[in-house]
Write an enzyme that holds these catalytic residues in place. Structure first.
Site, PDB file in Angstrom:
ATOM      1  N   SER A 104       0.828  -1.198   0.000  1.00 35.59           N
ATOM      2  CA  SER A 104       0.000   0.000   0.000  1.00 35.59           C
ATOM      3  C   SER A 104       0.866   1.254   0.000  1.00 35.59           C
ATOM      4  O   SER A 104       1.650   1.467  -0.913  1.00 35.59           O
ATOM      5  CB  SER A 104      -0.964  -0.030   1.180  1.00 35.59           C
ATOM      6  OG  SER A 104      -1.905   1.015   1.097  1.00 35.59           O
ATOM      7  N   ASP A 261      -4.672   5.841  -2.560  1.00 36.22           N
ATOM      8  CA  ASP A 261      -3.495   5.359  -1.864  1.00 36.22           C
ATOM      9  C   ASP A 261      -2.668   4.489  -2.800  1.00 36.22           C
ATOM     10  O   ASP A 261      -2.979   4.342  -3.981  1.00 36.22           O
ATOM     11  CB  ASP A 261      -3.866   4.638  -0.571  1.00 36.22           C
ATOM     12  CG  ASP A 261      -4.644   3.355  -0.795  1.00 36.22           C
ATOM     13  OD1 ASP A 261      -5.082   3.100  -1.936  1.00 36.22           O
ATOM     14  OD2 ASP A 261      -4.811   2.578   0.168  1.00 36.22           O
ATOM     15  N   ASP A 263      -2.074   1.282  -3.400  1.00 36.84           N
ATOM     16  CA  ASP A 263      -2.650   0.180  -4.172  1.00 36.84           C
ATOM     17  C   ASP A 263      -4.045   0.503  -4.675  1.00 36.84           C
ATOM     18  O   ASP A 263      -4.747  -0.362  -5.204  1.00 36.84           O
ATOM     19  CB  ASP A 263      -2.650  -1.128  -3.364  1.00 36.84           C
ATOM     20  CG  ASP A 263      -3.413  -1.020  -2.056  1.00 36.84           C
ATOM     21  OD1 ASP A 263      -3.568   0.109  -1.547  1.00 36.84           O
ATOM     22  OD2 ASP A 263      -3.850  -2.051  -1.525  1.00 36.84           O
ATOM     23  N   ASP A 265      -6.947   1.046  -3.420  1.00 33.31           N
ATOM     24  CA  ASP A 265      -8.202   0.494  -2.926  1.00 33.31           C
ATOM     25  C   ASP A 265      -8.942   1.498  -2.048  1.00 33.31           C
ATOM     26  O   ASP A 265     -10.095   1.280  -1.679  1.00 33.31           O
ATOM     27  CB  ASP A 265      -7.986  -0.830  -2.184  1.00 33.31           C
ATOM     28  CG  ASP A 265      -7.121  -0.692  -0.942  1.00 33.31           C
ATOM     29  OD1 ASP A 265      -6.487   0.364  -0.773  1.00 33.31           O
ATOM     30  OD2 ASP A 265      -7.073  -1.653  -0.146  1.00 33.31           O
TER      31      ASP A 265
END
Length: 563
Positions: A104, A261, A263, A265
């Site tokens: 992340s 962010d 990644d 998600d």
């Protein structure tokens, strides 16, 4: 050299460790092998899907994981670069277990793995991750693993590993859930933070996946994929990381801004003034849209929210004619509750948004599309549109390091019992005032640290401030320090008592740091020169300063803490 201790970086919901000290090719192979044995095989799967983010270490680690899975006779589909919700899409549409390699927003020296069962169902500590950790650790500690990853044995034929692109299908699927084609023209600034949003936004909101153009002018910020995050941390929960987006929205006269962010998600929203919109307001906005869709189809609707979401969320959902179900903080809890009650949507204060039409999984992109659709279907500015979903004033989450969590909580409970309140212990202690003015707070302990997390919401700023300060004063009697997380639910203009966010050490990093004198864990503290890390051992009791966000873990430069 001894194998890494997986318990140090396989946590409740995912894997997150240093590369290569903790997470390397051998570890990834062992975790893949264990995943095949604990999850894929028992679930009756014959194949899995694996994706990865833009980190330099991600392609190699994902292939080692795939080899570990294939050693047990399962086929593996490598989908390459993708967002975490892109991996969930692949797991859902192919109906196979999956693994996403990402850390992340964590720095480049980290990587991690998010695991799911077929249909994007989560894998957490109580649903297989603990078994995976223990089995992988046994493999790494065994002579056979050290000698060459013998895997499942000679009697098992290795599965096939193939590659497949899913980005165009992912983009088409999302376009089918929210129609953006008939909107009024909108200008949107998107800050991808050099993360996977720079890969998915041009496909979903643009034409790079071969889809038709939308009435959107997208102004990109930091779309270049770069796992070193050269511009700012890809964590929009920290207000410091929204500065560039806020400035760009105002400079371009844009209708709104979106921040993803690392990644992609999670998605944060900024209005036309450059002001952050609370995730609780987005939960209510998207939730009421999904309720209207369900009711138009003649179906009852249920929305799930967590205990520290704004009180406006259940109020607005109820007013829209639906049922609001409250759950504990954490994605495994909200996903599980959504599946249990067949909820159409769920939202969290952390800007994770979950959709029944997306296999109950979280997708920041789909939430962003709902916001664009809602804004583009009417003529007013975003600030005016979301005002109806922002009824109260919130403190944001304030963390306090305490010597004894139970003692501090008991003191707050004793104070609250003298008020006209109701108690709820679904997740920590929630205290709700029965009279006027409205206020409530939630005080809950961290699962991994000696921390108490406080969230306060009230009808007005002065009431919120009074309740917040009263509770913190009691917690302070048993504390070493306070730190305030960025406001994630409520009025983002309300300051919470805190040190500058950039000077603190994030919990995920503090978890792996140790006192160089005695190897005890460290907690956040504050000293004469500003933020510090404090040794939690009463025998050692040393403090280490933090310079520009970097801990100086040198015994010679530490100071003794007063008893």
């Amino acid at each position: 050299m001894s194998a890494p201790r997986l318990s140090e970086f396989i946590k409740a919901y995912d894997v997150r460790g240093l590369v290569p000290q903790q997470l390397n090719d051998d570890v990834a192979f062992a975790i893949g092998s264990a995943f095949a044995q604990v999850v894929a095989r028992p679930d009756g799967a014959s194949s899995i899907v694996v994706g990865h983010d833009m980190r330099e270490s991600s392609p190699g680690l994902s292939r080692s994981f795939a080899a570990g899975v294939a050693a047990h006779g399962l086929n593996v589909t490598l989908i390459g670069l993708c967002s975490t919700d892109g991996l969930y899409y692949a797991s859902g549409t192919l109906d196979v277990p999956g693994a996403m390699f990402t850390a992340s927003h964590n720095p480049a020296r980290y990587n991690g793995i998010k695991l799911c069962r077929s249909g994007a169902r989560p894998v957490g500590q109580d649903t297989g991750l603990g078994q995976i950790r223990d089995l992988a650790q046994a493999m790494l500690d065994s002579t056979e693993a050290a000698d060459g990853r013998d895997g499942a044995g000679a009697d098992v034929h290795a599965g096939n590993i193939k590659e497949r692109e899913v980005l165009p299908d992912y983009a088409t699927f999302l376009r089918g859930l929210v129609d953006l084609s008939g909107l009024r023209p909108l200008t949107v600034v998107v800050d991808a933070g050099n993360g996977m949003g720079g890969y998915t936004v041009p496909a979903v909101l643009g034409t790079q996946a071969g889809l038709s153009a939308l009435p959107l002018t997208v102004i990109p910020l930091y779309f270049e994929l770069d796992g070193t995050f050269p511009n700012h941390e890809a964590n929009p929960l920290n207000p410091e990381n929204l500065r560039d987006l806020q400035a760009a929205v105002v400079a371009h006269g844009a209708d709104l801004g979106l921040a993803f962010d690392g990644d992609a998600d999670r998605c944060f929203v900024v209005d036309e003034r450059g002001e952050p919109v609370s995730p609780s307001a987005i939960t209510a906005l998207v939730g009421t849209r999904e309720v209207a869709k369900e009711r138009a189809a003649g179906r009852e609707a249920t929305i799930v929210y967590n205990v520290i979401s704004s009180a406006a969320v259940p109020e607005l959902i109820s007013e829209a004619g639906a049922t609001a179900v409250r759950t504990r903080v954490g994605h495994s809890f909200i996903k599980g509750e959504m599946a249990r009650v067949n909820a159409v949507f769920g939202g969290e204060h952390s800007a994770h948004y979950y959709f029944r039409d997306f296999w109950f999984a979280d997708t920041g992109m789909l939430a962003a599309m709902h916001v664009l659709a809602a804004l583009g279907e009417q003529s007013g500015p975003l600030s005016q549109m979301v005002a109806q979903f922002s009824r109260y004033v919130a403190s944001g989450e304030i963390n306090s390091s305490v010597a004894d969590v139970q003692v501090a909580t008991a003191e707050v409970r004793a104070w609250a019992q003298s008020q006209d309140v109701e108690f709820d212990e679904l997740d920590g202690m929630t205290v709700t005032h029965n009279g006027d003015p409205m206020w409530w707070f939630n005080l809950r302990a961290s699962n991994t640290e000696p921390l108490l997390r406080l969230n306060v919401e009230a009808a007005d700023h002065s009431t919120m401030q009074r309740v917040r300060d009263d509770v913190l004063a009691m917690v302070a009697g048993d504390k070493t320090t306070e730190e305030s997380q960025p406001v994630a639910a409520g009025d983002p203009s309300v300051p919470a008592p805190s040190d500058p966010p950039a000077s603190r050490i994030e919990p995920w990093l503090r978890e792996i740091l140790r006192c160089p004198a005695c190897r005890s864990t460290l907690s956040d503290g504050f000293g004469p020169g500003g933020p510090e890390l404090h040794c939690t051992s009463s025998q050692c009791s040393r403090a280490y300063r933090i310079d520009d966000g970097i801990p100086v873990l040198l015994v010679d430069e530490s100071r003794p803490l007063a008893n």
